[in-house]
Write a protein that holds these residues in place. Structure first.
Motif, short mmCIF file in Angstrom:
data_model
loop_
_atom_site.label_atom_id
_atom_site.label_comp_id
_atom_site.label_asym_id
_atom_site.label_seq_id
_atom_site.Cartn_x
_atom_site.Cartn_y
_atom_site.Cartn_z
N VAL A 222 0.71 -1.20 -0.06
CA VAL A 222 0.02 0.06 0.06
C VAL A 222 0.87 1.46 -0.05
O VAL A 222 1.75 1.19 0.49
CB VAL A 222 -0.99 -0.07 1.17
CG1 VAL A 222 -0.05 0.27 2.46
CG2 VAL A 222 -1.87 1.01 1.17
N ARG A 223 0.48 2.32 -0.45
CA ARG A 223 1.19 3.63 -0.64
C ARG A 223 0.01 4.67 -0.34
O ARG A 223 -0.97 4.83 -1.11
CB ARG A 223 1.61 3.85 -2.16
CG ARG A 223 2.42 5.01 -2.16
CD ARG A 223 2.94 5.20 -3.72
NE ARG A 223 3.66 6.56 -3.75
CZ ARG A 223 4.07 7.32 -4.85
NH1 ARG A 223 3.58 6.85 -6.02
NH2 ARG A 223 4.92 8.26 -5.01
N ASN A 224 0.62 5.47 0.38
CA ASN A 224 -0.18 6.63 0.83
C ASN A 224 0.67 7.86 0.59
O ASN A 224 1.60 8.24 1.39
CB ASN A 224 -0.82 6.62 2.18
CG ASN A 224 -1.64 7.86 2.66
OD1 ASN A 224 -1.19 8.50 3.23
ND2 ASN A 224 -3.02 7.85 1.91
N VAL A 225 0.11 8.91 -0.19
CA VAL A 225 0.90 10.26 -0.40
C VAL A 225 -0.11 11.41 -0.15
O VAL A 225 -1.10 11.36 -0.56
CB VAL A 225 1.15 10.39 -2.01
CG1 VAL A 225 1.79 11.64 -1.98
CG2 VAL A 225 2.22 9.09 -2.12
N PHE A 226 0.58 12.32 0.64
CA PHE A 226 -0.09 13.71 1.08
C PHE A 226 0.87 14.65 0.44
O PHE A 226 1.94 14.59 0.88
CB PHE A 226 -0.49 13.42 2.51
CG PHE A 226 -1.04 14.83 3.07
CD1 PHE A 226 -2.22 15.42 2.81
CD2 PHE A 226 -0.31 15.99 3.81
CE1 PHE A 226 -3.00 16.60 3.05
CE2 PHE A 226 -0.80 17.19 4.08
CZ PHE A 226 -2.00 17.38 3.52
N ARG A 227 0.07 15.79 -0.09
CA ARG A 227 0.84 16.98 -0.24
C ARG A 227 0.02 18.08 0.13
O ARG A 227 -1.09 18.12 -0.12
CB ARG A 227 1.44 17.12 -1.61
CG ARG A 227 2.35 15.91 -1.98
CD ARG A 227 3.12 16.35 -3.42
NE ARG A 227 3.87 15.08 -3.78
CZ ARG A 227 3.69 14.64 -4.95
NH1 ARG A 227 2.83 15.04 -5.91
NH2 ARG A 227 4.54 13.83 -5.32
N TYR A 228 0.73 19.25 0.49
CA TYR A 228 0.04 20.66 0.84
C TYR A 228 0.95 21.71 0.18
O TYR A 228 2.22 21.43 0.33
CB TYR A 228 -0.12 20.95 2.24
CG TYR A 228 -0.65 22.15 2.46
CD1 TYR A 228 -2.10 22.34 2.18
CD2 TYR A 228 0.13 23.36 2.66
CE1 TYR A 228 -2.52 23.81 2.39
CE2 TYR A 228 -0.35 24.49 3.06
CZ TYR A 228 -1.60 24.74 3.08
OH TYR A 228 -2.03 26.12 2.82
N ALA A 229 0.22 22.53 -0.67
CA ALA A 229 1.16 23.50 -1.32
C ALA A 229 0.47 24.93 -1.26
O ALA A 229 -0.67 24.91 -1.16
CB ALA A 229 1.44 23.33 -2.80
N VAL A 230 1.14 25.97 -1.19
CA VAL A 230 0.76 27.21 -1.14
C VAL A 230 1.54 28.22 -1.96
O VAL A 230 2.83 28.09 -2.00
CB VAL A 230 0.65 27.81 0.19
CG1 VAL A 230 2.04 27.96 0.78
CG2 VAL A 230 -0.07 29.21 0.25
N LEU A 231 0.92 29.00 -2.72
CA LEU A 231 1.55 29.93 -3.73
C LEU A 231 0.96 31.50 -3.44
O LEU A 231 -0.40 31.54 -3.30
CB LEU A 231 1.20 29.77 -5.01
CG LEU A 231 1.77 30.86 -6.17
CD1 LEU A 231 3.04 30.94 -6.37
CD2 LEU A 231 0.93 30.63 -7.55
N LYS A 232 1.86 32.33 -3.28
CA LYS A 232 1.66 33.63 -3.08
C LYS A 232 2.19 34.35 -4.41
O LYS A 232 3.49 34.47 -4.55
CB LYS A 232 2.30 34.31 -1.79
CG LYS A 232 1.47 33.90 -0.67
CD LYS A 232 1.94 34.40 0.76
CE LYS A 232 1.40 33.95 1.92
NZ LYS A 232 -0.24 34.34 2.05
N ARG A 233 1.15 35.34 -5.08
CA ARG A 233 1.54 35.96 -6.09
C ARG A 233 1.50 37.52 -5.92
O ARG A 233 0.28 38.01 -5.33
CB ARG A 233 1.04 35.54 -7.30
CG ARG A 233 0.95 34.22 -7.84
CD ARG A 233 0.70 33.66 -9.32
NE ARG A 233 -0.44 34.27 -9.49
CZ ARG A 233 -1.17 34.19 -10.74
NH1 ARG A 233 -0.39 33.63 -11.74
NH2 ARG A 233 -2.16 34.70 -11.09
N GLY A 234 2.43 38.23 -6.63
CA GLY A 234 2.08 39.71 -6.51
C GLY A 234 3.12 40.26 -7.42
O GLY A 234 3.80 39.69 -8.25
N GLY A 235 3.32 41.72 -7.39
CA GLY A 235 4.24 42.44 -8.45
C GLY A 235 3.26 43.38 -8.93
O GLY A 235 2.27 44.06 -8.53
#
Length: 902
Positions: free
Chosen positions: A506-519
């Motif tokens: 069995v394989r279990n994968v978790f990912r969390y990501a965040v992106l902040k954009r500006g300019g």
């Protein structure tokens, strides 16, 4: 027909995924003493030397030998491979459980060299002969080359001793290790015996009285220097792929299956090609793959993008075999921490859910190594390019059960576009923990920042179409010097794998990501005046730079894999679930007219016009998917793949200015069926049928929600191993994209779903080593991609950025001996035929032929290289978005790199 999402079923799937995750975490929490371990040892066979010589019969396949004897129990060692090939056929014995060879070593001896296949104590290995001519070939069934980190690897030693051309140890397929010793003039003298402390040993004798030190071209091996011939030189394999030919790509089936057994065209760009070409951008990496055309140049700010088989690959981005959290952001992938790039041709919805019909891209990142590895690299090049990178790895404890890897780089550069500048950095730590022999946890995170300027291309009139004022310089910037975008991206996650038995995991994968954009936003063209030189422009900007546009998301994926038999039929069953969600907040913008720009005498810095449009919204979306797949081996040479997936997808958007909200839910079933027939071992004939889906948003004139776009592909092909180091794939395909939005003929303010597009063609890919030191990666595609039904565009119009003919080739030669040993040369040829610039087919991008070259040197721990892109400084145009946005290709560019390994 529109079917709303079922809350009860959705809740059940989410609960099921959560339960599996909980069970996995409880397994991790078990004390180590509770894990079962195997205690069986490699025992002697009932007979001594006579039985041991039954390992091999010349010129034919034989059944596995009985258990290999311990060294102390052998009365008479076999003195040569010739003795082995004169023995009778042994009796069949039951197939043992899969054994993992975790290390390969090559040590010189007084007679020649010995190759040691290291396993854990107590694991059994068997031998089957396939020797022929001057080649000693031994297959070890029910075994795999796998590091403790789980990575597959290949061992190779060129001219290790006199009389022997090469020794290789490879994963021939998912259940077989192949050991090959190639003699120069005759069958090599090989002795086989087992050591309880070291493992299975192949002792190869030299034709001369004294042995030479083993030498290797394998970039993934590290040698410990020796000052005397009688001192061992240990070559430890670290797990990174060697050469241009990669036999495995798990993302196609989410199981460990050789490419030759998969009814789908799958191409891989390995690390060796990336290093020999001296490239850092994925868009450059895929140029040798058939039917893959970059559509967003690397100098342009934004996400890497290319079309596959005539269709944009869109959000079909995977990372280590799991869907990437997609933001469509300014964050661009970089090859520094990437081990290889896999291209899956055709629909991937059966395993990965919604996405483009053309194909998917799987990014495989570098993983921790068992042995200390430290590499420093510096790169400099045209347009003030400066880049530094580090790659460190090794164990964190004495038992080597906890490993780490750290990749990081910083890059600052201009581009050939005026005022355009890119600044990027990334830090990518990875830690793996072998909790027990059956359980492994990998935690990986990365933080990156990109600051870039969007050039927005140039008008077609003055580039690919005549302009009364002449040709617009390709370095012309149509925005404002102060325009820029910043993207700060962070990601963290784990990958937990547990082996219940030799057949179930069995394989279990978790990912969390965040992106902040500006300019400072961007400025682009809105129309070109009749004079051919005045470009009317607009601006798009963030009204509140202190409040970043923020996107965050997560994915949880769980796979249960099992192997079993029904009679003589073998099954590899996969059941999995995915839960995916993203949310975007603080998406504010303002837009209005900017001052016109004279394309032939530009003046920058004029004030912007009044705000004419503004927006402020939140957006969210996601899906839940359940999939089932069965890989069925009807016979050793006949394999069937059956799979299906059901998805529940949702999209929500809230306009914070008008305080209105829209929601949409969709359901879709994605099947796949494929068959592989292997008339002889090196040849695979295959055929497949698969479907894809991609959600649409909005409603028709009657208020009905749009159904998802659907895609269908039929594919047939042949895969062949031209040698044990060179393979080829020939594929014919027919793709149809349906439910495409097109203008409602009865109400031009709305759309209907009657549009269709079709792509048919043929592809040929070749990769591997032609002769010792001479390698090639090449692909050719003929694609006929056209509109078949539409109310806005003429039927028969070609699709954008889809050339009829294209090919890419990169070949390199590494000198094997003499004064030039360690040097290598590379040459690349890339041809892209004419492409239509828009769906109206109003203008055409001309074909181009680009030549690249590289020269590199590697000796011991030092590697240096120089690459030249567009060697003859050819003017060409990479891609187009519309008649105002044509993107020039890069002119002649030179880069040099030097790295030191310690």
């Amino acid at each position: 027909m529109k079917v709303q999402r079922s809350p009860n079923l959705l809740s059940f799937v989410v609960s099921l995924s959560g339960c599996i995750t909980s069970v996995l975490m409880s397994l991790v929490a078990q004390p180590v003493w509770a894990q079962s371990t195997r205690t069986a040892s490699i025992t002697a066979s009932t007979e001594a030397s006579a039985d041991f010589t039954q390992l091999i019969t010349k010129g034919q396949v034989v059944e596995p030998v009985k258990k290999i004897q311990q060294l102390r129990q052998i009365k008479h060692l076999i003195s040569s491979a010739q003795q082995l090939v004169q023995s009778p056929t042994p009796q069949t014995v039951p197939t043992p459980e899969l054994v993992q060879v975790t290390e390969v070593k090559a040590n010189p001896t007084s007679k020649g060299v010995e190759v040691i296949l290291q396993t854990s104590k107590g694991q059994e290995l068997q031998i089957t002969n396939r020797s022929a001519g001057n080649n000693f070939i031994a297959d070890i069934p029910n075994a795999q080359l796998r590091l403790l980190s789980g990575e597959a690897f290949t061992f190779r030693s060129e001219k290790p001793i006199q009389g022997v051309t090469e020794i290789t140890v490879t994963n021939f397929d998912t259940n077989t290790i192949r050991v090959t010793v190639i003699g120069e003039a005759s069958l090599p003298a090989v002795e086989l015996y087992d050591s309880p402390d070291e493992g299975l040993i192949f002792s190869v004798a030299t034709a001369a009285s004294s042995a030479q030190k083993p030498q290797t071209e394998n970039q993934t091996q590290q040698s410990q220097p020796s000052t005397q011939n009688d001192q061992p030189i240990e070559l430890v394999v670290t797990g990174e792929q060697d050469g241009y030919n990669v036999p495995d790509a798990s993302s196609a089936t989410r199981t460990d299956t050789p490419i030759r057994d998969i009814p789908q065209s799958i191409q891989v760009v390995p690390r060796q090609v990336i290093e020999d070409r001296v490239i850092t951008d994925p868009d450059d990496a895929v140029r040798t793959i058939s039917g893959v055309i970059p559509s967003n140049p690397s100098y342009e700010g934004g996400l890497s993008a290319f079309s596959i088989r005539g269709f944009d690959y869109g959000s079909n981005v995977l990372r280590n075999g799991v869907r990437e959290i997609d933001f469509g952001s300014v964050s661009r992938n970089d090859l520094t921490n990437i081990e290889r790039v896999e291209i899956l041709k055709g629909p991937a919805s059966v395993l990965y859910g919604q996405g483009s019909l053309g194909g998917a891209v799987n990014i495989v990142t570098k993983q921790p190594l068992r042995d200390p590895f430290y590499n420093l690299e510096f790169l400099a090049g045209s347009y003030d390019l400066y880049r530094g990178a580090v790659d460190f790895s090794g164990p964190l404890n004495d038992s080597r059960t906890v490993l780490y890897r750290l990749n990081a780089f910083y890059q600052d550069s201009n581009t050939f576009i005026d005022f355009s500048r890119n600044n990027r950095w990334l830090v990518n730590p990875v830690v793996s923990w072998q909790i027990s022999p059956n359980t492994k946890l990998t935690i990986e995170g990365d933080v990156s920042k990109t600051v870039s300027q969007t050039s927005a291309g140039l008008p077609a009139v003055g580039t690919v179409l005549p302009n009364p004022n002449g040709k617009i310089p390709i370095n012309r910037f149509i925005g404002e010097p102060g325009d820029f975008e910043t993207g700060l991206f962070a990601r963290i996650g784990y990958d937990l794998q547990h082996q219940f038995s030799k057949d179930w995991s069995v394989r279990n994968v978790f990912r969390y990501a965040v992106l902040k954009r500006g300019g400072g936003g961007f400025t682009a063209g809105s129309s070109l005046d009749p004079d051919g030189r005045t470009l009317d422009r607009f601006y798009f900007d963030d009204p509140n730079p202190k409040t970043d546009d923020t996107v965050n998301g997560f994915i949880v994926a769980t796979d249960l894999t099992g192997k079993f038999e029904t009679g003589s039929i073998k099954h590899t069953l996969l059941f999995g679930t995915e839960v995916y969600n993203t949310k975007r907040t603080n998406f504010e913008y303002i837009s209005g007219d900017a001052a016109p720009l004279d394309l032939f005498n530009p003046v920058y810095g004029s004030p912007r016009g009044a705000v004419e449009d503004r927006g402020n919204s939140t957006q969210s979306g996601g899906f839940v998917g359940v999939y089932l797949q069965d890989q069925i081996a009807l016979a050793d040479n006949l394999k069937l793949v059956l799979g299906g997936r059901y998805d529940w997808a949702n999209q929500d958007s809230k306009d914070l200015i008008t305080d209105t909200k829209t929601s949409q839910s969709d359901e879709a079933f994605s099947p796949r069926v494929g068959i592989v027939y292997q008339p002889i071992q090196p040849i695979s004939l295959y055929a497949s049928y698969s479907r894809s889906f991609n959600p649409n948003s909005g409603t028709d004139a009657n208020g009905n929600l749009f159904d998802p776009e659907s895609g269908t592909q039929y594919e047939v092909g042949i895969k062949g191993d031209l040698s044990n180091k060179l393979s080829a794939t020939l594929a014919l395909f027919d793709l149809t994209r349906s439910n495409v939005l097109t203008t409602d003929p009865n109400n031009s303010n709305f759309s209907i779903q009657t549009g269709k597009q079709r792509s048919r063609g043929i592809e040929l890919d070749i990769s591997g080593e032609i002769l010792p030191g001479w390698s090639i990666a090449a692909g050719y595609a003929y694609i006929d991609a056209r509109i078949s039904e539409d109310n806005d565009y003429a039927v028969g119009n070609r699709l954008v950025n889809a050339p009829e003919n294209s090919f890419g080739l990169f070949t390199s030669y590494k000198f094997q001996s003499g004064s030039l040993e360690g040097w290598g040369l590379g040459l690349g040829f890339f041809y892209v035929g004419e492409r239509e610039g828009d769906l109206n087919n109003n203008f055409t991008l001309p074909s181009y032929f680009r030549t690249d070259a590289s020269i590199f040197y590697k000796r011991d721990r030092l590697r240096a290289a120089v690459s030249i892109k567009n060697l003859f400084n050819v003017d060409y145009y990479e891609s187009s978005s519309d008649i105002l946005r044509v993107f020039p290709g890069e002119p002649l560019t030179v880069q040099g790199t030097i790295s030191w390994q310690f």
